[in-house]
Design an enzyme around this catalytic site. Structure first.
Site, short mmCIF file in Angstrom:
data_model
loop_
_atom_site.label_atom_id
_atom_site.label_comp_id
_atom_site.label_asym_id
_atom_site.label_seq_id
_atom_site.Cartn_x
_atom_site.Cartn_y
_atom_site.Cartn_z
N THR A 157 1.13 -1.31 -0.13
CA THR A 157 0.00 -0.15 -0.37
C THR A 157 0.80 1.17 0.03
O THR A 157 2.17 1.23 0.95
CB THR A 157 -0.71 0.15 1.09
OG1 THR A 157 -1.62 1.63 1.21
CG2 THR A 157 -0.42 0.05 2.89
N ILE A 158 0.70 2.11 -0.59
CA ILE A 158 1.13 3.30 -0.72
C ILE A 158 1.48 4.42 0.66
O ILE A 158 2.02 5.00 1.00
CB ILE A 158 0.88 4.45 -1.91
CG1 ILE A 158 -0.07 4.57 -1.72
CG2 ILE A 158 1.54 3.55 -3.12
CD1 ILE A 158 -0.69 5.76 -2.56
N ASP A 159 0.22 3.78 1.12
CA ASP A 159 -0.27 4.55 2.23
C ASP A 159 0.98 4.53 3.23
O ASP A 159 1.13 5.38 4.59
CB ASP A 159 -1.65 4.75 2.95
CG ASP A 159 -2.77 4.54 1.65
OD1 ASP A 159 -2.07 5.66 1.07
OD2 ASP A 159 -4.19 3.72 2.42
N ARG A 166 4.02 32.78 -6.43
CA ARG A 166 2.38 32.85 -5.75
C ARG A 166 3.17 31.46 -4.66
O ARG A 166 3.89 30.54 -4.92
CB ARG A 166 2.02 31.95 -6.73
CG ARG A 166 1.41 32.27 -8.07
CD ARG A 166 0.46 31.74 -9.39
NE ARG A 166 -0.11 32.97 -9.84
CZ ARG A 166 0.01 32.52 -11.42
NH1 ARG A 166 -0.31 31.19 -11.75
NH2 ARG A 166 -0.75 33.37 -11.97
N MET A 226 -1.87 11.92 -0.84
CA MET A 226 -2.81 10.93 -1.02
C MET A 226 -2.40 9.92 0.52
O MET A 226 -1.52 10.30 1.58
CB MET A 226 -2.51 9.93 -1.66
CG MET A 226 -3.79 9.97 -2.78
SD MET A 226 -3.45 8.47 -3.91
CE MET A 226 -5.06 8.87 -5.03
N ALA A 277 9.31 21.66 2.67
CA ALA A 277 7.91 22.43 3.09
C ALA A 277 8.08 23.79 3.19
O ALA A 277 9.11 23.81 4.57
CB ALA A 277 6.92 21.65 2.58
O1 F6P Z 1 -5.26 3.15 -0.27
C1 F6P Z 1 -3.95 3.34 -0.96
C2 F6P Z 1 -5.12 4.23 -1.66
O2 F6P Z 1 -4.60 5.62 -3.32
C3 F6P Z 1 -5.42 6.36 -0.42
O3 F6P Z 1 -4.31 6.80 0.00
C4 F6P Z 1 -6.22 6.75 -1.12
O4 F6P Z 1 -7.15 7.38 -0.35
C5 F6P Z 1 -7.31 5.74 -1.56
O5 F6P Z 1 -6.59 4.31 -2.06
C6 F6P Z 1 -8.09 5.96 -3.25
O6 F6P Z 1 -9.23 5.05 -3.02
P1 F6P Z 1 -9.76 4.77 -4.50
O7 F6P Z 1 -8.25 4.39 -4.92
O8 F6P Z 1 -10.20 3.70 -4.64
O9 F6P Z 1 -9.78 6.07 -4.54
#
Ligand code: F6P
Length: 324
Positions: A125-127, A162, A169, A186
């Site tokens: 998972t990227i999260d 700007r 995500m 940042a």
């Molecule tokens: O869990 C991975 C993820 O990319 C999250 O970062 C994001 O909130 C979600 O999936 C987006 O889900 P979907 O692809 O169902 O829109």
């Protein structure tokens, strides 16, 4: 075990294909049959499967996504769907199942373990929100994609004096935003894990501008409680600075996997097959300090997040802001 299944579930991520290839290649070298289950748990319910041979996975390691696709299956969470999935594992003689996915997928994997299925979980998972492991597949590439996007957009913002607010995500986990914010220096960061207000963001930007910054950058996470439009509005009106808000979005799940995600995918793929061949199951694979490890799958949900406040403070030190 001589016949194993593999599925991807939840949001796709970079490195899944490298992992699938390593699973198939390791099985091929050991005369183990691999069944690819299409579209995650939903495909298992529908018996949407295919045999995966070495030829099927040639050169897939450089591609994001997953050749066997993925899904978020509601049906699998219902008793009837769950039973069908188990029946299909039996019907196809699948002795062990490798699940590549995130939080929700691991919950499904635990249910399967409790129902007597032999499972290995690979964090994908990227999260980066499976906290028993330092990294999950896809995180490294997602951050790289976000950093590239911010870097590109910063150039045009700078030419126009700007401000810009980026939303990363990551669902409830601020790791993508944190790593991106540090890499791009940042001027302000807002994540779910740390209480922060719009006024504090504006004050951070004011501070940067007093040090000569003309195009300040804010990075916020998807899970952070602040509304991006409101942040943009407040910066614009309080600092009299044209401000843009940019949701980085799905580009974070695309792009060629970094070497790191590929390497992790390969190492976990090899290990998963080796474990199943020794009938060692119901394990979750992880990485810590560059060493891969495994631990009981049913225990990993209890591991809590250790948010990297030290990285937040590096960023704040850079801008002469007090540490938190
Ligand atoms: O869990 C991975 C993820 O990319 C999250 O970062 C994001 O909130 C979600 O999936 C987006 O889900 P979907 O692809 O169902 O829109």
């Amino acid at each position: 075990m001589r016949k194993i299944g593999v599925l991807c579930s939840g949001g796709d991520c970079q490195g899944m294909n490298a992992c699938i290839k390593a699973i198939v290649d390791t099985c091929d070298s050991n005369q183990v049959e691999v069944i690819g289950i299409n579209r995650g748990y939903q495909g298992l319910i529908e018996n949407d499967i295919r045999s995966l041979k070495k030829i099927d996975v040639a050169n897939i390691e450089t591609i994001a996504g997953a050749i066997i696709k993925t899904s978020r299956s509601q049906e699998f969470m219902q008793e009837a769907g769950f039973r069908k999935a188990i029946d299909n594992l039996k019907l196809n003689g699948i002795e062990g199942l490798i699940v590549i996915g995130g939080n929700g997928s691991f919950r499904g994997a635990r249910d399967l373990v409790n129902a007597g299925v032999h499972v290995i979980g690979i964090p994908g998972t990227i999260d980066n929100d499976l906290f028993y492991t330092e990294r999950s597949l896809g995180f490294d590439t997602a951050v790289q994609q976000a950093v590239n996007t911010v870097t590109d957009i910063k150039q045009t913002m700078y030419a126009n004096d700007r401000a810009v607010v980026f939303k990363c995500m990551g669902r409830h986990c601020g790791d993508i935003a944190l790593h991106t914010a540090v890499a791009v220096e940042a001027d302000s960061l807002a994540v779910n894990e740390i209480e922060y207000s719009v006024d504090q963001i504006v004050a951070d930007l004011k501070n940067s501008m007093s040090h000569g910054v003309t195009a300040p950058v804010v990075v916020m996470s998807e899970g952070c409680k602040l509304d991006m439009d409101e942040v943009v509005y407040e910066i614009q009106s309080q600092l009299q600075l044209i401000t843009r808000g940019i949701e980085i979005g799905y580009v974070q799940r695309g792009g060629e996997p970094t070497y790191y995600d590929r390497m992790l995918g390969v190492r976990w793929g090899v290990l998963a097959v080796q474990l199943l061949m020794q009938d060692m199951t119901n394990l979750a694979l992880g990485v810590k300090n560059d060493k891969i490890f495994y631990c009981p799958l049913i225990e990993v949900e209890h591991v809590l997040q250790e948010f990297r406040v030290d990285m937040v403070n590096d960023l704040r030190t850079l801008h002469a802001l007090p540490k938190i």
